[in-house]
Design a protein around this motif. Structure first.
Motif, mmCIF file in Angstrom:
data_model
loop_
_atom_site.group_PDB
_atom_site.id
_atom_site.type_symbol
_atom_site.label_atom_id
_atom_site.label_comp_id
_atom_site.label_asym_id
_atom_site.label_seq_id
_atom_site.Cartn_x
_atom_site.Cartn_y
_atom_site.Cartn_z
ATOM 1 N N ASN A 47 0.854 -1.184 0.000
ATOM 2 C CA ASN A 47 0.000 0.000 0.000
ATOM 3 C C ASN A 47 0.889 1.233 0.000
ATOM 4 O OD1 ASN A 47 -2.252 1.615 0.105
ATOM 5 N ND2 ASN A 47 -2.587 1.363 2.278
ATOM 6 N N HIS A 48 0.905 1.944 -1.137
ATOM 7 C CA HIS A 48 1.697 3.178 -1.257
ATOM 8 C C HIS A 48 0.832 4.337 -0.782
ATOM 9 C CE1 HIS A 48 4.305 6.294 -2.607
ATOM 10 N NE2 HIS A 48 3.644 6.560 -3.723
ATOM 11 N N GLY A 53 0.277 11.725 -5.370
ATOM 12 C CA GLY A 53 0.068 10.968 -6.594
ATOM 13 C C GLY A 53 1.318 10.337 -7.175
ATOM 14 N N SER A 54 2.405 10.298 -6.416
ATOM 15 C CA SER A 54 3.668 9.764 -6.926
ATOM 16 C C SER A 54 3.604 8.256 -7.140
ATOM 17 C CB SER A 54 4.800 10.084 -5.947
ATOM 18 O OG SER A 54 4.563 9.450 -4.705
ATOM 19 N N TRP A 70 9.127 -3.368 -9.090
ATOM 20 C CA TRP A 70 7.846 -3.038 -9.696
ATOM 21 C C TRP A 70 7.492 -1.606 -9.375
ATOM 22 C CZ3 TRP A 70 2.488 -5.142 -7.930
ATOM 23 C CH2 TRP A 70 1.556 -4.979 -8.948
ATOM 24 N N CYS A 71 6.946 -0.902 -10.347
ATOM 25 C CA CYS A 71 6.494 0.476 -10.177
ATOM 26 C C CYS A 71 5.037 0.444 -9.715
ATOM 27 C CB CYS A 71 6.613 1.231 -11.502
ATOM 28 S SG CYS A 71 6.059 2.942 -11.410
ATOM 29 N N VAL A 72 4.768 1.024 -8.548
ATOM 30 C CA VAL A 72 3.403 1.056 -8.023
ATOM 31 C C VAL A 72 2.943 2.493 -7.836
ATOM 32 C CG1 VAL A 72 3.564 -1.179 -6.881
ATOM 33 C CG2 VAL A 72 4.140 0.883 -5.608
ATOM 34 N N GLY A 73 1.664 2.705 -8.057
ATOM 35 C CA GLY A 73 1.059 4.018 -7.866
ATOM 36 C C GLY A 73 0.434 4.126 -6.489
ATOM 37 N N THR A 94 11.632 6.901 -7.572
ATOM 38 C CA THR A 94 10.297 7.088 -8.170
ATOM 39 C C THR A 94 10.333 6.559 -9.600
ATOM 40 O OG1 THR A 94 10.861 9.332 -8.892
ATOM 41 C CG2 THR A 94 9.752 9.101 -6.755
ATOM 42 N N CYS A 95 9.155 6.415 -10.194
ATOM 43 C CA CYS A 95 9.088 5.907 -11.562
ATOM 44 C C CYS A 95 7.961 6.593 -12.319
ATOM 45 C CB CYS A 95 8.869 4.389 -11.567
ATOM 46 S SG CYS A 95 7.496 3.836 -10.547
#
Length: 95
Positions: A47-48, A53-54, A70-73, A94-95
């Motif tokens: 849970n980000h 909104g990064s 993995w890139c997560v929002g 960040t991604c």
């Protein structure tokens, strides 16, 4: 006179009784979706928690397989079965 002392206590008890279900219903949401990595009985999640909104890169640690990034929002991301995923953490990018 005794009634005047009893009435505020009665009103206070009634207010606490009515407010308790509202406060109690807010707690399970926070407990069920903590920030970062967590598992339920059968699933693993990350849970980000962010207000901007990064998107961030996490490293997912997998049992008997190669770990991956993995890139997560924002919000909750399903990582897989709880028995397969050993952990996940923010890499600082960040991604």
């Amino acid at each position: 006179m005794a009634f005047r002392r009893f009435l505020p206590a009665l009103l206070g008890a009634a207010a606490l009784t009515l407010a308790s279900p509202v406060a109690a219903s807010a707690v399970p949401t926070a407990v069920m979706n903590p920030c970062g990595f967590y598992k339920t009985g059968s699933d693993a999640f990350y849970n980000h928690c962010t207000g901007d909104g990064s998107h961030v890169v996490i490293k997912v640690e997998v049992a008997r397989e190669r770990d991956y990034e993995w890139c997560v929002g924002p919000g909750r991301s399903w990582l897989g079965a709880a028995k397969k995923i050993q952990g996940a953490h923010y890499t600082g990018r960040t991604c």
